[in-house]
Design a protein around this motif. Structure first.
Motif, PDB file in Angstrom:
ATOM      1  N   GLU A  89       0.842  -1.303   0.204  1.00 51.96           N
ATOM      2  CA  GLU A  89      -0.149  -0.309   0.205  1.00 51.96           C
ATOM      3  C   GLU A  89       0.789   1.331   0.065  1.00 51.96           C
ATOM      4  OE1 GLU A  89      -2.221  -3.415   2.077  1.00 51.96           O
ATOM      5  OE2 GLU A  89      -0.205  -2.357   2.076  1.00 51.96           O
ATOM      6  N   CYS A  90       2.049   1.245   0.758  1.00 51.19           N
ATOM      7  CA  CYS A  90       3.057   2.347   0.726  1.00 51.19           C
ATOM      8  C   CYS A  90       3.367   2.845  -0.509  1.00 51.19           C
ATOM      9  CB  CYS A  90       4.013   2.315   1.619  1.00 51.19           C
ATOM     10  SG  CYS A  90       3.662   1.839   3.561  1.00 51.19           S
ATOM     11  N   ALA A  91       3.905   1.780  -1.298  1.00 50.25           N
ATOM     12  CA  ALA A  91       4.416   1.845  -2.859  1.00 50.25           C
ATOM     13  C   ALA A  91       3.224   2.469  -3.740  1.00 50.25           C
ATOM     14  CB  ALA A  91       5.121   0.673  -3.375  1.00 50.25           C
ATOM     15  N   GLU A  92       2.153   1.853  -3.585  1.00 51.35           N
ATOM     16  CA  GLU A  92       1.037   2.335  -4.522  1.00 51.35           C
ATOM     17  C   GLU A  92       0.184   3.368  -4.153  1.00 51.35           C
ATOM     18  OE1 GLU A  92      -1.505  -1.310  -5.005  1.00 51.35           O
ATOM     19  OE2 GLU A  92       0.201  -2.524  -5.743  1.00 51.35           O
ATOM     20  N   LYS A  93       0.637   3.864  -2.865  1.00 48.82           N
ATOM     21  CA  LYS A  93      -0.146   5.231  -2.332  1.00 48.82           C
ATOM     22  C   LYS A  93      -1.546   5.161  -2.348  1.00 48.82           C
ATOM     23  CE  LYS A  93       4.118   7.983  -3.457  1.00 48.82           C
ATOM     24  NZ  LYS A  93       4.650   9.276  -4.079  1.00 48.82           N
ATOM     25  N   THR A  94      -2.106   4.059  -1.849  1.00 48.33           N
ATOM     26  CA  THR A  94      -3.480   3.885  -1.955  1.00 48.33           C
ATOM     27  C   THR A  94      -4.310   4.721  -0.830  1.00 48.33           C
ATOM     28  OG1 THR A  94      -3.327   1.729  -0.555  1.00 48.33           O
ATOM     29  CG2 THR A  94      -3.571   1.569  -2.913  1.00 48.33           C
ATOM     30  N   PHE A  95      -3.323   5.398  -0.040  1.00 51.10           N
ATOM     31  CA  PHE A  95      -3.835   6.093   1.264  1.00 51.10           C
ATOM     32  C   PHE A  95      -3.028   7.080   1.671  1.00 51.10           C
ATOM     33  CE2 PHE A  95      -1.058   2.932   3.047  1.00 51.10           C
ATOM     34  CZ  PHE A  95      -0.424   3.557   3.890  1.00 51.10           C
ATOM     35  N   GLN A  96      -2.899   8.134   2.558  1.00 52.88           N
ATOM     36  CA  GLN A  96      -1.998   8.809   2.776  1.00 52.88           C
ATOM     37  C   GLN A  96      -1.957   8.963   4.349  1.00 52.88           C
ATOM     38  OE1 GLN A  96      -2.612  12.552   0.720  1.00 52.88           O
ATOM     39  NE2 GLN A  96      -0.730  13.519   1.640  1.00 52.88           N
ATOM     40  N   CYS A  97      -0.597   9.177   4.855  1.00 51.84           N
ATOM     41  CA  CYS A  97      -0.446   9.378   6.284  1.00 51.84           C
ATOM     42  C   CYS A  97      -0.297  10.694   6.635  1.00 51.84           C
ATOM     43  CB  CYS A  97       0.747   8.691   6.787  1.00 51.84           C
ATOM     44  SG  CYS A  97       0.845   6.779   6.511  1.00 51.84           S
ATOM     45  N   SER A  98      -0.619  11.255   7.827  1.00 54.77           N
ATOM     46  CA  SER A  98      -0.441  12.621   7.965  1.00 54.77           C
ATOM     47  C   SER A  98       0.920  13.229   7.963  1.00 54.77           C
ATOM     48  CB  SER A  98      -0.991  12.688   9.603  1.00 54.77           C
ATOM     49  OG  SER A  98       0.003  12.043  10.313  1.00 54.77           O
ATOM     50  N   GLU A  99       1.235  14.308   7.862  1.00 56.79           N
ATOM     51  CA  GLU A  99       2.300  14.989   7.454  1.00 56.79           C
ATOM     52  C   GLU A  99       3.485  14.579   8.627  1.00 56.79           C
ATOM     53  OE1 GLU A  99       2.140  19.119   7.516  1.00 56.79           O
ATOM     54  OE2 GLU A  99       1.262  19.130   9.843  1.00 56.79           O
ATOM     55  N   CYS A 112       1.183   3.814   9.668  1.00 58.89           N
ATOM     56  CA  CYS A 112       1.643   5.090   9.660  1.00 58.89           C
ATOM     57  C   CYS A 112       2.247   5.121  10.946  1.00 58.89           C
ATOM     58  CB  CYS A 112       0.509   6.133   9.560  1.00 58.89           C
ATOM     59  SG  CYS A 112      -0.337   6.011   8.070  1.00 58.89           S
ATOM     60  N   GLU A 113       3.911   5.223  10.938  1.00 63.28           N
ATOM     61  CA  GLU A 113       4.534   5.464  11.940  1.00 63.28           C
ATOM     62  C   GLU A 113       5.346   6.478  11.956  1.00 63.28           C
ATOM     63  OE1 GLU A 113       6.772   1.752  12.224  1.00 63.28           O
ATOM     64  OE2 GLU A 113       5.016   0.610  12.357  1.00 63.28           O
ATOM     65  N   CYS A 114       6.318   6.604  12.852  1.00 63.90           N
ATOM     66  CA  CYS A 114       7.037   7.979  13.001  1.00 63.90           C
ATOM     67  C   CYS A 114       8.286   7.519  12.171  1.00 63.90           C
ATOM     68  CB  CYS A 114       7.496   8.204  14.473  1.00 63.90           C
ATOM     69  SG  CYS A 114       6.225   8.644  15.498  1.00 63.90           S
ATOM     70  N   LEU A 121       4.812   9.228  21.641  1.00 67.12           N
ATOM     71  CA  LEU A 121       4.683   9.153  23.011  1.00 67.12           C
ATOM     72  C   LEU A 121       3.168   8.661  23.320  1.00 67.12           C
ATOM     73  CD1 LEU A 121       6.050  12.264  24.650  1.00 67.12           C
ATOM     74  CD2 LEU A 121       7.112   9.971  24.657  1.00 67.12           C
ATOM     75  N   ARG A 122       2.798   7.820  24.139  1.00 70.03           N
ATOM     76  CA  ARG A 122       1.487   7.342  24.567  1.00 70.03           C
ATOM     77  C   ARG A 122       0.818   8.499  24.559  1.00 70.03           C
ATOM     78  NH1 ARG A 122       1.426   2.861  29.339  1.00 70.03           N
ATOM     79  NH2 ARG A 122       2.925   2.057  27.669  1.00 70.03           N
ATOM     80  N   GLY A 123      -0.476   8.203  23.762  1.00 69.98           N
ATOM     81  CA  GLY A 123      -1.423   9.280  23.792  1.00 69.98           C
ATOM     82  C   GLY A 123      -1.318  10.650  22.889  1.00 69.98           C
ATOM     83  N   ASP A 124      -0.022  10.593  22.427  1.00 68.11           N
ATOM     84  CA  ASP A 124       0.244  11.769  21.728  1.00 68.11           C
ATOM     85  C   ASP A 124       0.245  11.525  20.228  1.00 68.11           C
ATOM     86  OD1 ASP A 124       1.165  14.366  20.683  1.00 68.11           O
ATOM     87  OD2 ASP A 124       2.929  14.302  22.040  1.00 68.11           O
ATOM     88  N   PRO A 125      -0.501  12.170  19.396  1.00 69.15           N
ATOM     89  CA  PRO A 125      -0.385  11.773  17.873  1.00 69.15           C
ATOM     90  C   PRO A 125       0.681  12.377  17.241  1.00 69.15           C
ATOM     91  CG  PRO A 125      -1.801  13.702  18.404  1.00 69.15           C
ATOM     92  CD  PRO A 125      -1.484  13.456  19.849  1.00 69.15           C
ATOM     93  N   GLU A 126       1.396  13.448  17.843  1.00 71.75           N
ATOM     94  CA  GLU A 126       2.535  13.508  16.935  1.00 71.75           C
ATOM     95  C   GLU A 126       3.999  12.988  17.626  1.00 71.75           C
ATOM     96  OE1 GLU A 126       3.239  17.805  17.125  1.00 71.75           O
ATOM     97  OE2 GLU A 126       1.150  18.290  16.207  1.00 71.75           O
ATOM     98  N   CYS A 127       4.840  13.062  16.732  1.00 69.75           N
ATOM     99  CA  CYS A 127       6.182  12.370  17.034  1.00 69.75           C
ATOM    100  C   CYS A 127       7.315  13.263  17.422  1.00 69.75           C
ATOM    101  CB  CYS A 127       6.722  11.732  15.835  1.00 69.75           C
ATOM    102  SG  CYS A 127       5.804  10.644  14.844  1.00 69.75           S
ATOM    103  N   GLU A 128       8.113  12.690  18.393  1.00 65.09           N
ATOM    104  CA  GLU A 128       9.123  13.392  19.092  1.00 65.09           C
ATOM    105  C   GLU A 128      10.431  12.979  18.777  1.00 65.09           C
ATOM    106  OE1 GLU A 128       8.948  13.865  23.296  1.00 65.09           O
ATOM    107  OE2 GLU A 128       9.539  11.750  23.640  1.00 65.09           O
ATOM    108  N   ASP A 129      11.659  13.585  18.658  1.00 64.37           N
ATOM    109  CA  ASP A 129      12.898  13.133  18.252  1.00 64.37           C
ATOM    110  C   ASP A 129      13.317  12.277  19.592  1.00 64.37           C
ATOM    111  OD1 ASP A 129      15.583  13.198  17.426  1.00 64.37           O
ATOM    112  OD2 ASP A 129      16.113  14.373  18.884  1.00 64.37           O
ATOM    113  N   ILE A 130      14.066  11.194  19.115  1.00 68.41           N
ATOM    114  CA  ILE A 130      14.769  10.382  20.096  1.00 68.41           C
ATOM    115  C   ILE A 130      16.044  10.845  20.123  1.00 68.41           C
ATOM    116  CG2 ILE A 130      15.474   8.066  20.387  1.00 68.41           C
ATOM    117  CD1 ILE A 130      13.418   6.926  18.564  1.00 68.41           C
TER     118      ILE A 130
END
Length: 725
Positions: A89-99, A112-114, A121-130
């Motif tokens: 699905e990622c290569a065929e782009k049948t959907f779109q993840c958030s920015e 859709c992952e970071c 973080l748990r409960g946080d929809p956005e990603c943070e730097d490791i």
């Protein structure tokens, strides 16, 4: 009637039953008839993985699970038509993840992952730097500072350390002093060392000019090629510096190469480098090959215990690298054999390098397969051994290298350390047996006596004087001097100058003997074919008999002066085919004389068949021809055996035949030209008769004087008081 029809009734019922059991495909027999066969139950895995089986009346079909599609052209398919495969699905782009997220494909699904270097973080929809520097202890090692960045990190090396431009690898120490020049460093090596010194220092500086490794590799072997072509590596010290610089440079170049495998070939060098990078140390075997050698090791050996994030292995082959005799002095004897051993390289020199800095004592030995420069099988007088270049001693050494096996074309070495390697060919002196020495000495003494008799016969026997007699006289003189020099000086190898002089004399006089044999063939041809031209001018004979051999010896001396004298005997060397400066003229003379003798015999046969009345002259010529042909077979055949003997492997039969014929050639000359000649035998009889008559006359005179003395007593002289008879 009922009994008669009973068998027919049974047969009819059997046929009816058999017909009812012949069901169509997709059905099976269930008493009393055919019923649908459930293929999904009978064969649960008929549709393969990631699919569902649906049974139908008389058949079935397959449907793929969600996240998979059929490889067949239809959605409903059978196992014969196709199977199910994952949908990316990622290569065929049948959907779109958030920015803030990236698509990651899994088998049968996606997510859709970071991005790498971030986490949610748990409960946080956005990603943070490791913060890798804080999460992983000693990530950059003790010689660098870890600097966290958004989504990544970098290792900033301390002064004197470098990670070769790979900012996420551990830093290793940079020893730039190994590229320092000395007052013994050749000029070509100085410019190259200066280049690598600057490159090493720039790696120490994070803000320095990071040049590509491919460019440095090309600079290294372009300069090395020039040095090898110009022959600037003659002494051991320069060779040690050169090989050490190549090894140190490969440690600098290897980590900077971008391609997994890099090859570079010049006129005199051939290099292969394999590089692996990753977070975990690589495993498995690595095999590098050039046109002359193979290098087999493991990535575990190449990486070592301290893995800095990369590993490399390199093999460098030198096509034209010769070493001096002094470089073999530290080898010692490989086995207990009397006499001196001659060492010679029979492979190209190679340098094996890995990124592991600890290669002096490897727990897992490396394997090197060498191709021989000269194809030669081992024998009693030759042995192969694996050696490496000891830079401290400036010589080849066999310590730490074991020969696994060897044949005529290749040698396999197993070594517990890394350096520059080669295959050494040890040539042992083969001691002459007592039987051969005895045959040679006794035969030569006998030949010298017989040749002296030949010389006296041909010089003072007047009845056989003539052109052919003069040829025999000079032939005997040449063989006499050659045999005398051979007997007295063939083993004078302890004095190089004397040995060279002896080899030169043997070369000249043996060639002169064959030239006088050629003149004999020419003389016979003139006597039989050109009947009216039966003599040769002495000036021409001396020019051919002594002038031609002298010219050949002079040219040979100028072209290859070290070809006179070997480690075993004072004779011509086998190196560079120098022995053919003798065998080539000999073969030409034998071929020409064979042609003359064939024509001579043919003409004699014609004259005898015509019943020529001058039979006495023909018989004389026939006798001359027979002895000349026999002489050519004996003396020429001797050196034919010698030609086979001087090859790499001479058989014992050839050795004994050559020794016997060579030592008895004077005796054979005496038999052929003196004892088998009726005229010479008559002269010998006359000489013996005169000697015997002279002895009888002296004996008769002595007897007469004795009888006279008994009748006349002594008289005394009064004046002198002396007695008179």
């Amino acid at each position: 009637m009922e009994l008669k029809w009973t068998p027919l009734l049974f047969c009819g019922l059997f046929l009816l039953s058999s017909a009812s059991r012949n069901c169509k495909i997709g059905y099976k027999y269930i008493k009393p008839g055919c019923d649908d066969e459930n293929e999904c139950v009978e064969n649960p895995n008929i549709c393969g993985n990631h699919s569902q089986c649906i049974n139908t009346n008389g058949s079935y079909y397959c449907n793929c699970n969600e996240g998979f599609r059929s490889t067949a052209s239809t959605t409903n398919f059978t196992a014969i038509d196709g199977q199910c495969e994952d949908i990316n699905e990622c290569a065929e782009k049948t959907f779109q993840c958030s920015e803030h997220l990236v698509c990651v494909n899994y088998i049968g699904k996606y997510a859709c992952e970071c991005p790498r270097g971030y986490r949610r973080l748990r409960g946080d929809p956005e990603c943070e730097d490791i913060d890798e520097c804080a999460d992983v202890a000693d990530l950059c090692g003790s010689h660098a500072n870890c600097n966290n960045t958004q989504g990544s990190y970098s290792c900033i090396c301390h002064r004197g350390y470098s990670n070769y431009g790979n900012n996420q690898s551990k830093c290793i120490e940079m020893n730039c002093e190994q590229f320092n020049e000395t007052h013994h460093t050749p000029e070509k090596l100085r410019s190259l060392l200066s280049l690598f010194m600057k490159r090493c220092e720039s790696l120490n500086d994070p803000d320095g000019d990071h040049r590509l490794g491919e460019e440095l590799l090309e600079n290294l072997f372009t300069s090395a090629d020039e040095m090898l072509s110009e022959g600037n590596l003659a002494d051991s010290e320069t060779l040690s510096q050169f090989l050490g610089m190549v090894e140190n440079s490969m440690h600098l170049i290897g980590p900077q190469l971008k391609e997994p495998v890099t090859r570079l070939e010049t006129h005199n060098t051939h290099a292969v480098v394999a590089v692996m990078r990753g977070e975990t140390p690589p495993i498995g075997s690595v095999i590098l090959s050039t046109d002359s050698a193979h290098f087999n090791t493991s990535w575990e050996t190449a990486a070592g215990k301290s893995y800095p994030g990369f590993a490399f292995a390199a093999l460098v082959s030198y096509k034209d690298l010769n070493t001096s005799r002094d470089s073999f002095s530290g080898l010692g004897r490989i086995s207990q054999v009397e006499g001196n051993i001659t060492y010679q390289l029979n492979s190209r020199v190679v340098t094996a390098v890995v990124s592991n800095p600890e290669t002096k004592h490897l727990s897992d030995p490396v394997t090197l397969v060498f191709k021989h420069v000269q194809e030669r099988a081992e024998s009693k007088g030759m042995y192969y051994s694996c050696v490496y270049w000891n830079e401290t001693q400036g010589a080849w050494s066999g310590r730490g290298c074991v020969r696994a096996w060897s044949n005529s074309t290749h040698t396999v070495c197993s070594c517990s350390h890394l350096s520059s390697f080669a295959v050494l060919m040890a040539l042992y002196p083969i001691k002459d047996t007592f039987a051969l020495v005895l045959i040679t000495r006794v035969g030569l003494v006998l030949s010298l006596i017989c040749l002296l008799l030949c010389i006296l016969t041909f010089r003072f026997c007047r009845s056989i004087q003539g052109t052919r007699n003069s040829i025999h006289l000079h032939l005997s003189v040449c063989l006499f001097i050659a045999d005398l020099v051979f007997l007295c000086g063939i083993s004078s190898t302890y004095n190089k100058g004397a040995c060279t002089f002896v080899a030169g004399l043997l070369h000249f006089f043996f060639l002169a003997a064959f030239c006088w044999m050629l003149l004999e063939g020419v003389q016979l041809y003139r006597m039989v074919v050109l009947v009216f031209q039966t003599t040769l001018k002495h000036l021409y004979m001396y020019a051919v008999g002594y002038g031609a051999p002298l010219i050949i010896v002079i040219i040979s001396t100028i072209a290859y002066p070290q070809g006179y004298g070997t480690d075993r005997h004072c004779w011509l060397s086998l190196d560079g085919n120098f022995i053919w400066s003798f065998f080539a003229p000999v073969c030409i003379i034998i071929i020409i004389n064979s042609f003359f003798f064939i024509i001579t015999v043919w003409k004699l046969a014609e004259k005898f068949s015509s019943l020529n009345p001058d039979l006495s002259k023909l018989r004389t010529i026939r006798g001359f021809t027979v002895t000349a042909v026999a002489q050519l077979c004996v003396l020429g055949g001797m050196w034919v055996f010698g030609c086979f003997l001087f090859q790499e492997e001479g058989t014992q039969v050839m050795l004994y035949l050559f020794t016997i014929l060579n030592s008895l050639q004077g005796a054979l000359m005496f038999i052929l030209h003196c004892l088998l000649s009726k005229t010479v035998r008559e002269e010998y009889c006359k000489l013996i008769g005169r000697v015997y008559t002279q002895k009888e006359k002296r004996y008769s005179e002595f007897s007469t004087n004795q009888s006279s003395n008994t009748q006349h007593p002594l008289q005394s002289d009064q004046s002198t008081r002396e007695s008179k008879i």
